[in-house]
Design a protein around this motif. Structure first.
Motif, PDB file in Angstrom:
ATOM      1  N   SER A 257      -2.741   4.131   3.181  1.00 36.28           N
ATOM      2  CA  SER A 257      -4.040   4.607   2.697  1.00 36.28           C
ATOM      3  C   SER A 257      -5.094   3.640   3.229  1.00 36.28           C
ATOM      4  CB  SER A 257      -4.058   4.735   1.173  1.00 36.28           C
ATOM      5  OG  SER A 257      -4.120   3.477   0.554  1.00 36.28           O
ATOM      6  N   ASP A 258      -6.284   3.705   2.662  1.00 33.81           N
ATOM      7  CA  ASP A 258      -7.417   2.908   3.169  1.00 33.81           C
ATOM      8  C   ASP A 258      -7.109   1.420   3.350  1.00 33.81           C
ATOM      9  OD1 ASP A 258      -7.180   2.709   0.400  1.00 33.81           O
ATOM     10  OD2 ASP A 258      -9.320   2.934  -0.012  1.00 33.81           O
ATOM     11  N   ASP A 259      -6.293   0.867   2.458  1.00 31.96           N
ATOM     12  CA  ASP A 259      -6.010  -0.573   2.516  1.00 31.96           C
ATOM     13  C   ASP A 259      -5.426  -0.957   3.877  1.00 31.96           C
ATOM     14  OD1 ASP A 259      -5.748  -1.065  -0.816  1.00 31.96           O
ATOM     15  OD2 ASP A 259      -5.230   0.915  -0.051  1.00 31.96           O
TER      16      ASP A 259
ATOM     17  N   ASP B  84       0.844  -1.205   0.000  1.00 29.09           N
ATOM     18  CA  ASP B  84       0.000   0.000   0.000  1.00 29.09           C
ATOM     19  C   ASP B  84       0.879   1.255   0.000  1.00 29.09           C
ATOM     20  OD1 ASP B  84      -1.898   1.990   0.463  1.00 29.09           O
ATOM     21  OD2 ASP B  84      -2.265   1.413   2.549  1.00 29.09           O
TER      22      ASP B  84
ATOM     23  N   ASP C 177      -1.734   0.646  -5.328  1.00 32.10           N
ATOM     24  CA  ASP C 177      -1.569   0.450  -3.883  1.00 32.10           C
ATOM     25  C   ASP C 177      -2.348  -0.772  -3.408  1.00 32.10           C
ATOM     26  OD1 ASP C 177      -4.000   1.807  -4.330  1.00 32.10           O
ATOM     27  OD2 ASP C 177      -3.940   2.776  -2.367  1.00 32.10           O
ATOM     28  N   THR C 178      -3.570  -0.932  -3.914  1.00 32.10           N
ATOM     29  CA  THR C 178      -4.372  -2.073  -3.479  1.00 32.10           C
ATOM     30  C   THR C 178      -3.858  -3.375  -4.072  1.00 32.10           C
ATOM     31  OG1 THR C 178      -6.316  -0.722  -3.079  1.00 32.10           O
ATOM     32  CG2 THR C 178      -6.700  -3.050  -3.544  1.00 32.10           C
TER      33      THR C 178
ATOM     34  N   GLU D 241      -0.994   6.277  -6.965  1.00 32.31           N
ATOM     35  CA  GLU D 241      -2.216   5.523  -7.262  1.00 32.31           C
ATOM     36  C   GLU D 241      -2.952   6.130  -8.454  1.00 32.31           C
ATOM     37  OE1 GLU D 241      -4.957   5.587  -4.024  1.00 32.31           O
ATOM     38  OE2 GLU D 241      -6.411   4.321  -5.045  1.00 32.31           O
TER      39      GLU D 241
HETATM   40 MG   LIG Z   1      -5.582   2.688  -1.093  1.00 31.77          MG
END
Ligand SMILES: [Mg+2]
Length: 373
Positions: A98-100, A59, A320-321, A66
């Motif tokens: 990040s969100d991941d 990530d 990133d994911t 991204e």
């Molecule tokens: Mg992300």
């Protein structure tokens, strides 16, 4: 709004109710009939650390570029092999989440705190922090949940990769008990945000693969990745209406697993590079793009964690994911020590603006609760 008809004693009863009432978009496939294979006595916590760190590192290496196309990214940055200077850390070249990573570590925190999965608590946890690079499905989930819908009616029918990217920690409470409840918890945690046949099946298939990777002492053959994914997911998917949104195969229709089987094996037979293969099916956040990309990278570079993550970071769009998912897999297979030191040292371990080191603290607590107790 639907209320529970009765109080469930455990998550297995709850999932049965969701199947019976058609509230989960998933078939009750063969996976649910069998306990996970026993892990070898020599299995080391290092594999779990590798899985979590691989996710966070992938990530962090990807999220600064991204959504650029691989071509555009290469022109701007060359080949990325290290963290880029980050404006959220005074332009130091360090690894930020990040969100991941955020959602994965918050999940682990909840599992630790509740001594297992409580879907409603996990839903609440997801409402309690700023999520970096949040996706539209996650936004929809939060909107529904905050408006008062129960957690099991808040998930969106979306085949984005946002549940898959955060699912890995769900294995941790099951490492010692090794029961079928692993599949139950995976299905519940998956549907929470993305209640979609392809997403739910992909989460279960990936978790089943992670479990097998923990017990392996050798690197699988290339075909293992593809065959194992298909074997686990083909009777779980309940919806055959998926179609690519772009790329070379827009005529295809069917189950996600069918698309993956056809197009990934074809690319492999043709000896395509990761970049070439991912350009064909696209490599964005849609599972018809993410799953082929992840499996193809693992088929080509599963023996080399650094190369696998570098290819994911450079050769895909939702990098990133895709690198986080690839990172979790190679970390689970090779263990923490096989991940380059420079990436481990440069990772700040954040899950929020200023909580450096949280990732290691949560992992340490997980170790005490679920492994070395
Ligand atoms: Mg992300």
């Amino acid at each position: 709004m639907t209320q529970y008809p009765h109080n469930f004693n455990n998550n297995t009863q709850l999932l049965h109710w969701l199947f019976r009432t058609g509230k989960i978009d998933l078939n009750e496939g063969r996976l649910f009939e069998h306990k996970p294979i026993p892990l070898p006595p020599a299995m080391n916590w290092n594999r779990i650390e590798g899985m979590i760190l691989g996710l966070a590192i992938g990530d962090a290496l990807g999220n600064t570029t991204e959504s650029l196309t691989p071509q555009r990214r290469q022109i701007q940055y060359g080949e990325i092999r290290d963290y880029l200077p980050n404006r959220y850390a005074n332009y130091r070249p360090v690894g930020l989440p990040s969100d991941d990573t955020q959602l994965a570590i918050w999940t682990l925190e909840e599992l630790n705190g509740n001594h297992g999965l409580n879907p409603d608590c996990l839903a609440q946890r997801f409402t309690q922090g700023r999520i970096f690079g949040i996706g539209s499905t996650m936004k929809g989930f939060l909107r529904h949940y905050k408006s008062g819908l129960p957690w099991f009616e808040s998930g969106q029918k979306s085949a984005g990769n946002g549940a898959l990217m955060r699912i890995a920690p769900i294995v941790i409470p099951h490492l010692r008990s090794q029961t079928k409840a692993l599949w139950v918890d995976t299905a519940l945690a998956a549907m929470l945000t993305h209640n979609d046949s392809a997403s739910n099946a992909a989460c279960l298939g990936f978790v089943a693969m992670l479990w097998q990777l923990f017990s392996r002492s050798t690197v699988p053959e290339a075909n293992w990745w593809l065959e194992t994914y298909i074997q686990f997911t083909q009777d779980l998917e309940s919806d055959s209406s998926y179609r690519p949104r772009g790329g070379a195969f827009t005529e295809d229709r069917g189950y996600l697993w069918q698309f993956v089987e056809r197009r990934v094996s074809q690319a492999y037979q043709q000896g395509l590079s990761v970049r070439e293969a991912c350009d064909r099916w696209y490599s964005g956040a849609y599972l018809l793009e993410t799953i082929p990309s992840v499996l193809y990278i693992l088929m080509r570079y599963g023996d080399n964690p650094e190369a696998a993550i570098v290819r994911a970071v450079n050769d895909t769009k939702d990098n990133d994911t895709i690198a986080a998912i690839v990172g979790a897999a190679v970390g689970a297979l090779h263990g923490k020590d096989a991940l380059p030191q420079r990436w481990q040292v440069g990772l700040l371990g954040r899950t929020a603006e200023r909580d450096d080191g949280t990732l290691w603290r949560v992992l340490e607590i997980a170790d005490q609760i679920w492994w070395h107790y």
